[in-house]
Enzyme design. Structure first.
Site, mmCIF file in Angstrom:
data_model
loop_
_atom_site.group_PDB
_atom_site.id
_atom_site.type_symbol
_atom_site.label_atom_id
_atom_site.label_comp_id
_atom_site.label_asym_id
_atom_site.label_seq_id
_atom_site.Cartn_x
_atom_site.Cartn_y
_atom_site.Cartn_z
ATOM 1 N N ASP A 130 -34.892 19.909 -30.350
ATOM 2 C CA ASP A 130 -35.938 20.327 -29.508
ATOM 3 C C ASP A 130 -37.032 21.132 -30.301
ATOM 4 O O ASP A 130 -36.871 22.066 -31.074
ATOM 5 C CB ASP A 130 -35.602 20.991 -28.191
ATOM 6 N N ASN A 155 -39.999 19.701 -31.755
ATOM 7 C CA ASN A 155 -40.757 18.832 -32.959
ATOM 8 C C ASN A 155 -42.471 18.878 -32.563
ATOM 9 O O ASN A 155 -43.188 19.111 -33.274
ATOM 10 C CB ASN A 155 -40.392 17.554 -33.138
ATOM 11 N N ARG A 192 -48.029 14.945 -32.824
ATOM 12 C CA ARG A 192 -46.425 15.070 -32.474
ATOM 13 C C ARG A 192 -45.580 14.598 -33.632
ATOM 14 O O ARG A 192 -44.507 15.055 -34.301
ATOM 15 C CB ARG A 192 -46.193 14.473 -30.961
ATOM 16 N N HIS A 232 -42.147 15.642 -35.958
ATOM 17 C CA HIS A 232 -40.749 14.647 -36.283
ATOM 18 C C HIS A 232 -40.364 14.635 -37.775
ATOM 19 O O HIS A 232 -39.295 14.573 -38.112
ATOM 20 C CB HIS A 232 -41.053 13.264 -35.498
ATOM 21 N N LEU A 277 -17.086 15.022 -43.076
ATOM 22 C CA LEU A 277 -18.086 15.433 -41.996
ATOM 23 C C LEU A 277 -18.283 13.964 -41.280
ATOM 24 O O LEU A 277 -18.768 13.044 -41.756
ATOM 25 C CB LEU A 277 -19.359 16.186 -42.311
ATOM 26 N N ARG A 288 -29.164 24.390 -28.626
ATOM 27 C CA ARG A 288 -30.449 23.927 -28.398
ATOM 28 C C ARG A 288 -31.688 24.716 -28.991
ATOM 29 O O ARG A 288 -31.507 25.974 -28.877
ATOM 30 C CB ARG A 288 -30.615 23.705 -26.828
ATOM 31 N N ARG A 342 -31.559 24.329 -20.849
ATOM 32 C CA ARG A 342 -30.942 23.244 -20.025
ATOM 33 C C ARG A 342 -30.303 22.552 -21.234
ATOM 34 O O ARG A 342 -30.703 22.321 -22.382
ATOM 35 C CB ARG A 342 -31.882 22.716 -19.436
ATOM 36 N N ILE A 343 -29.482 21.331 -20.749
ATOM 37 C CA ILE A 343 -28.991 20.597 -21.555
ATOM 38 C C ILE A 343 -29.455 19.196 -21.541
ATOM 39 O O ILE A 343 -29.096 17.902 -22.394
ATOM 40 C CB ILE A 343 -27.496 20.455 -21.391
ATOM 41 N N SER A 344 -30.421 18.641 -20.835
ATOM 42 C CA SER A 344 -31.271 17.833 -20.961
ATOM 43 C C SER A 344 -30.389 16.423 -20.958
ATOM 44 O O SER A 344 -30.670 15.672 -21.722
ATOM 45 C CB SER A 344 -32.254 17.783 -21.839
ATOM 46 N N GLU A 376 -19.363 26.303 -25.621
ATOM 47 C CA GLU A 376 -20.124 27.392 -25.584
ATOM 48 C C GLU A 376 -21.706 26.917 -25.886
ATOM 49 O O GLU A 376 -21.752 26.199 -26.886
ATOM 50 C CB GLU A 376 -19.847 28.266 -26.830
#
Length: 266
Positions: free
Chosen positions: A34, A36, A47, A51, A145, A202, A208-210, A221
Protein backbone atom coordinates in the site's frame (compact mmCIF):
# COMPACT_ATOMS: atom_id res chain seq x y z
CA UNK A 1 27.96 13.17 4.61
CA UNK A 2 26.06 11.37 1.76
CA UNK A 3 28.85 8.84 1.06
CA UNK A 4 28.52 7.60 4.65
CA UNK A 5 24.84 6.70 4.31
CA UNK A 6 25.24 3.30 2.55
CA UNK A 7 27.74 2.19 5.22
CA UNK A 8 25.29 3.14 7.98
CA UNK A 9 22.50 1.27 6.19
CA UNK A 10 24.67 -1.82 5.72
CA UNK A 11 25.54 -1.80 9.42
CA UNK A 12 21.88 -1.46 10.35
CA UNK A 13 20.91 -4.31 7.99
CA UNK A 14 23.63 -6.56 9.37
CA UNK A 15 22.49 -5.88 12.94
CA UNK A 16 18.91 -6.78 12.02
CA UNK A 17 20.00 -9.92 10.17
CA UNK A 18 21.89 -11.08 13.25
CA UNK A 19 18.67 -10.79 15.27
CA UNK A 20 16.76 -13.09 12.91
CA UNK A 21 16.51 -16.72 13.98
CA UNK A 22 16.78 -18.61 10.67
CA UNK A 23 15.21 -21.68 12.29
CA UNK A 24 12.05 -19.73 13.16
CA UNK A 25 11.26 -17.90 9.93
CA UNK A 26 7.63 -17.40 8.93
CA UNK A 27 7.05 -20.06 6.30
CA UNK A 28 4.65 -17.82 4.38
CA UNK A 29 4.67 -14.00 4.32
CA UNK A 30 1.80 -12.03 2.77
CA UNK A 31 2.12 -8.33 1.98
CA UNK A 32 -0.42 -5.62 1.19
CA UNK A 33 1.71 -3.27 -0.91
CA UNK A 34 0.00 0.00 0.00
CA UNK A 35 0.98 3.63 -0.51
CA UNK A 36 2.16 3.89 -4.13
CA UNK A 37 -0.34 6.63 -4.96
CA UNK A 38 0.29 8.65 -1.80
CA UNK A 39 4.04 8.33 -2.25
CA UNK A 40 3.73 9.68 -5.80
CA UNK A 41 1.54 12.57 -4.64
CA UNK A 42 4.17 13.48 -2.05
CA UNK A 43 6.69 13.62 -4.91
CA UNK A 44 4.37 15.87 -6.91
CA UNK A 45 3.79 13.12 -9.50
CA UNK A 46 0.80 11.11 -10.73
CA UNK A 47 -0.20 7.77 -9.21
CA UNK A 48 1.41 5.64 -11.92
CA UNK A 49 4.77 7.16 -10.99
CA UNK A 50 4.37 5.52 -7.58
CA UNK A 51 3.43 2.16 -9.08
CA UNK A 52 6.52 2.19 -11.31
CA UNK A 53 8.74 2.86 -8.29
CA UNK A 54 6.91 0.16 -6.33
CA UNK A 55 8.31 -2.41 -8.75
CA UNK A 56 11.79 -1.87 -7.32
CA UNK A 57 10.41 -2.67 -3.86
CA UNK A 58 8.89 -5.90 -5.20
CA UNK A 59 12.25 -6.88 -6.67
CA UNK A 60 14.06 -6.07 -3.42
CA UNK A 61 11.64 -7.92 -1.14
CA UNK A 62 11.44 -11.00 -3.36
CA UNK A 63 15.24 -11.12 -3.29
CA UNK A 64 15.26 -10.66 0.50
CA UNK A 65 12.79 -13.50 1.09
CA UNK A 66 14.69 -15.82 -1.25
CA UNK A 67 17.98 -15.04 0.48
CA UNK A 68 16.54 -15.74 3.93
CA UNK A 69 14.89 -18.99 2.88
CA UNK A 70 11.24 -17.97 3.25
CA UNK A 71 9.13 -20.58 1.47
CA UNK A 72 6.16 -18.54 0.24
CA UNK A 73 5.57 -14.86 -0.47
CA UNK A 74 2.15 -13.53 -1.48
CA UNK A 75 1.91 -9.98 -2.80
CA UNK A 76 -1.47 -8.22 -3.04
CA UNK A 77 -0.92 -6.48 -6.37
CA UNK A 78 -4.43 -5.68 -7.65
CA UNK A 79 -7.82 -6.19 -6.00
CA UNK A 80 -11.20 -6.74 -7.66
CA UNK A 81 -12.14 -3.30 -6.31
CA UNK A 82 -9.19 -1.71 -8.13
CA UNK A 83 -11.05 -2.15 -11.42
CA UNK A 84 -13.14 0.84 -10.28
CA UNK A 85 -10.11 3.15 -10.38
CA UNK A 86 -9.73 5.71 -13.21
CA UNK A 87 -9.42 3.97 -16.59
CA UNK A 88 -6.00 5.47 -17.37
CA UNK A 89 -4.58 4.14 -14.09
CA UNK A 90 -6.00 0.65 -14.67
CA UNK A 91 -4.61 0.49 -18.21
CA UNK A 92 -1.26 1.77 -16.96
CA UNK A 93 -1.19 -0.87 -14.22
CA UNK A 94 -1.92 -3.68 -16.67
CA UNK A 95 0.83 -2.47 -19.00
CA UNK A 96 3.22 -2.18 -16.06
CA UNK A 97 2.32 -5.71 -14.96
CA UNK A 98 3.06 -7.17 -18.38
CA UNK A 99 6.31 -5.27 -18.91
CA UNK A 100 7.53 -6.15 -15.41
CA UNK A 101 6.79 -9.86 -15.79
CA UNK A 102 8.51 -9.85 -19.18
CA UNK A 103 11.63 -8.19 -17.74
CA UNK A 104 11.80 -10.20 -14.50
CA UNK A 105 10.89 -13.75 -15.53
CA UNK A 106 14.48 -14.64 -16.48
CA UNK A 107 15.71 -13.39 -13.10
CA UNK A 108 13.02 -15.37 -11.28
CA UNK A 109 14.01 -18.49 -13.17
CA UNK A 110 17.72 -17.92 -12.60
CA UNK A 111 17.07 -17.66 -8.85
CA UNK A 112 14.93 -20.82 -8.75
CA UNK A 113 11.76 -18.84 -7.91
CA UNK A 114 8.40 -20.23 -9.02
CA UNK A 115 5.62 -17.81 -9.95
CA UNK A 116 1.95 -18.39 -9.14
CA UNK A 117 -1.06 -16.12 -9.68
CA UNK A 118 -4.35 -16.18 -7.75
CA UNK A 119 -7.54 -14.21 -8.38
CA UNK A 120 -10.35 -13.75 -10.87
CA UNK A 121 -8.01 -13.91 -13.84
CA UNK A 122 -10.89 -13.88 -16.31
CA UNK A 123 -11.14 -10.14 -15.67
CA UNK A 124 -7.57 -9.51 -16.87
CA UNK A 125 -6.92 -8.46 -20.48
CA UNK A 126 -5.98 -11.35 -22.78
CA UNK A 127 -2.43 -10.03 -23.31
CA UNK A 128 -1.86 -9.91 -19.53
CA UNK A 129 -3.16 -13.44 -19.00
CA UNK A 130 -0.97 -14.76 -21.77
CA UNK A 131 2.15 -13.13 -20.32
CA UNK A 132 1.37 -14.53 -16.86
CA UNK A 133 0.64 -18.02 -18.22
CA UNK A 134 3.96 -18.08 -20.06
CA UNK A 135 5.86 -16.88 -16.97
CA UNK A 136 4.21 -19.49 -14.73
CA UNK A 137 4.99 -22.24 -17.23
CA UNK A 138 8.58 -21.05 -17.61
CA UNK A 139 9.20 -21.20 -13.83
CA UNK A 140 6.99 -24.23 -13.10
CA UNK A 141 9.88 -26.60 -12.30
CA UNK A 142 11.66 -24.25 -9.91
CA UNK A 143 11.92 -25.44 -6.31
CA UNK A 144 12.89 -22.31 -4.37
CA UNK A 145 10.71 -19.44 -3.17
CA UNK A 146 7.08 -19.65 -4.30
CA UNK A 147 6.07 -16.13 -5.36
CA UNK A 148 2.27 -15.74 -5.39
CA UNK A 149 0.80 -12.65 -7.05
CA UNK A 150 -2.78 -11.81 -6.01
CA UNK A 151 -4.27 -10.13 -9.10
CA UNK A 152 -7.92 -9.17 -9.55
CA UNK A 153 -8.31 -10.82 -6.16
CA UNK A 154 -10.50 -10.26 -3.11
CA UNK A 155 -11.17 -12.45 -0.10
CA UNK A 156 -14.95 -12.21 -0.43
CA UNK A 157 -14.78 -13.17 -4.12
CA UNK A 158 -12.62 -16.17 -3.21
CA UNK A 159 -14.96 -17.35 -0.42
CA UNK A 160 -18.02 -16.99 -2.66
CA UNK A 161 -16.23 -18.87 -5.43
CA UNK A 162 -15.36 -21.68 -3.00
CA UNK A 163 -18.98 -21.97 -1.81
CA UNK A 164 -20.18 -22.17 -5.43
CA UNK A 165 -17.66 -24.91 -6.18
CA UNK A 166 -18.77 -26.95 -3.16
CA UNK A 167 -22.45 -26.41 -4.07
CA UNK A 168 -21.79 -27.73 -7.59
CA UNK A 169 -20.20 -30.90 -6.20
CA UNK A 170 -23.13 -31.44 -3.84
CA UNK A 171 -25.61 -30.91 -6.69
CA UNK A 172 -23.71 -33.38 -8.90
CA UNK A 173 -23.72 -35.93 -6.08
CA UNK A 174 -19.94 -36.19 -5.85
CA UNK A 175 -19.93 -34.63 -2.37
CA UNK A 176 -22.26 -35.27 0.57
CA UNK A 177 -23.15 -32.22 2.71
CA UNK A 178 -22.07 -34.06 5.88
CA UNK A 179 -18.62 -34.57 4.35
CA UNK A 180 -17.95 -30.83 4.08
CA UNK A 181 -15.19 -29.94 6.51
CA UNK A 182 -12.19 -27.59 6.73
CA UNK A 183 -10.16 -29.71 4.31
CA UNK A 184 -12.92 -29.70 1.70
CA UNK A 185 -13.37 -25.95 2.04
CA UNK A 186 -9.65 -25.22 1.77
CA UNK A 187 -9.44 -27.40 -1.32
CA UNK A 188 -11.75 -24.95 -3.10
CA UNK A 189 -9.70 -21.85 -2.23
CA UNK A 190 -7.19 -20.22 -4.61
CA UNK A 191 -4.46 -21.01 -2.09
CA UNK A 192 -5.25 -24.73 -1.76
CA UNK A 193 -1.66 -25.66 -2.59
CA UNK A 194 -0.04 -23.27 -0.11
CA UNK A 195 0.23 -23.07 3.70
CA UNK A 196 -1.61 -20.20 5.39
CA UNK A 197 0.46 -17.03 5.90
CA UNK A 198 2.08 -16.73 9.31
CA UNK A 199 3.02 -13.06 8.89
CA UNK A 200 0.98 -10.38 7.10
CA UNK A 201 2.63 -7.01 6.46
CA UNK A 202 0.78 -3.88 5.40
CA UNK A 203 2.68 -0.77 4.41
CA UNK A 204 1.69 2.92 4.42
CA UNK A 205 0.13 3.16 7.89
CA UNK A 206 -3.36 1.73 7.27
CA UNK A 207 -4.67 -0.67 9.94
CA UNK A 208 -6.93 -3.01 7.98
CA UNK A 209 -6.63 -6.09 5.78
CA UNK A 210 -8.76 -4.75 2.90
CA UNK A 211 -10.45 -7.96 1.75
CA UNK A 212 -7.16 -9.87 1.56
CA UNK A 213 -6.95 -13.61 2.33
CA UNK A 214 -9.87 -13.38 4.77
CA UNK A 215 -9.91 -17.11 5.51
CA UNK A 216 -6.16 -17.72 5.42
CA UNK A 217 -5.17 -14.90 7.80
CA UNK A 218 -7.13 -16.39 10.73
CA UNK A 219 -3.97 -16.99 12.79
CA UNK A 220 -1.46 -14.76 11.01
CA UNK A 221 0.55 -12.20 12.95
CA UNK A 222 -0.33 -8.75 11.59
CA UNK A 223 2.37 -6.13 11.16
CA UNK A 224 1.59 -2.54 10.13
CA UNK A 225 4.24 -0.01 9.15
CA UNK A 226 3.92 3.66 8.11
CA UNK A 227 6.54 3.16 5.39
CA UNK A 228 5.08 3.68 1.91
CA UNK A 229 5.53 0.70 -0.40
CA UNK A 230 8.00 2.41 -2.80
CA UNK A 231 10.29 3.01 0.21
CA UNK A 232 9.93 -0.51 1.68
CA UNK A 233 13.21 -2.45 1.50
CA UNK A 234 14.93 -5.51 2.99
CA UNK A 235 15.70 -3.61 6.19
CA UNK A 236 11.96 -3.05 6.73
CA UNK A 237 11.28 -6.71 5.95
CA UNK A 238 13.87 -7.77 8.53
CA UNK A 239 12.24 -5.48 11.12
CA UNK A 240 8.90 -7.18 10.51
CA UNK A 241 10.41 -10.65 10.86
CA UNK A 242 12.23 -9.70 14.08
CA UNK A 243 8.91 -8.41 15.44
CA UNK A 244 7.19 -11.65 14.37
CA UNK A 245 9.79 -13.73 16.17
CA UNK A 246 9.25 -11.77 19.38
CA UNK A 247 5.57 -12.76 19.55
CA UNK A 248 4.08 -15.79 21.27
CA UNK A 249 1.88 -17.72 18.86
CA UNK A 250 -0.66 -19.52 21.02
CA UNK A 251 -3.40 -20.64 18.56
CA UNK A 252 -6.03 -20.47 21.30
CA UNK A 253 -3.89 -22.14 23.97
CA UNK A 254 -2.46 -20.48 27.07
CA UNK A 255 1.17 -19.51 27.46
CA UNK A 256 1.49 -22.12 30.20
CA UNK A 257 0.26 -24.88 27.87
CA UNK A 258 2.80 -23.92 25.24
CA UNK A 259 5.59 -23.84 27.81
CA UNK A 260 4.70 -27.33 29.07
CA UNK A 261 4.62 -28.67 25.51
CA UNK A 262 8.17 -27.40 24.97
CA UNK A 263 9.50 -29.01 28.15
CA UNK A 264 11.69 -32.04 27.31
CA UNK A 265 10.43 -35.44 28.45
CA UNK A 266 12.35 -37.07 31.30
Amino acid sequence: MPPCIPAVQDKSMSALLEKIDKSFLPRHIAIIMDGNGRWAKEQGEDRLFGHYHGVESVRNIVEGCAELGVGYLTLYAFSTENWERPKDEVIGLMELLVSTIRKEVETLHKNNIRLHVIGDLGMLPDYARQELDEAMEFTSNNTGLRLIMALSYSGRWELLNAVKGIAREVKEGSLQPDAIDQDVFQRHLCTSGFPDPELMIRTSGEFRISNFLLYQLAYAELYFTPVRWPDFRKENLYEAIVDFQSRERRFGKTGEQLASEKEPEV
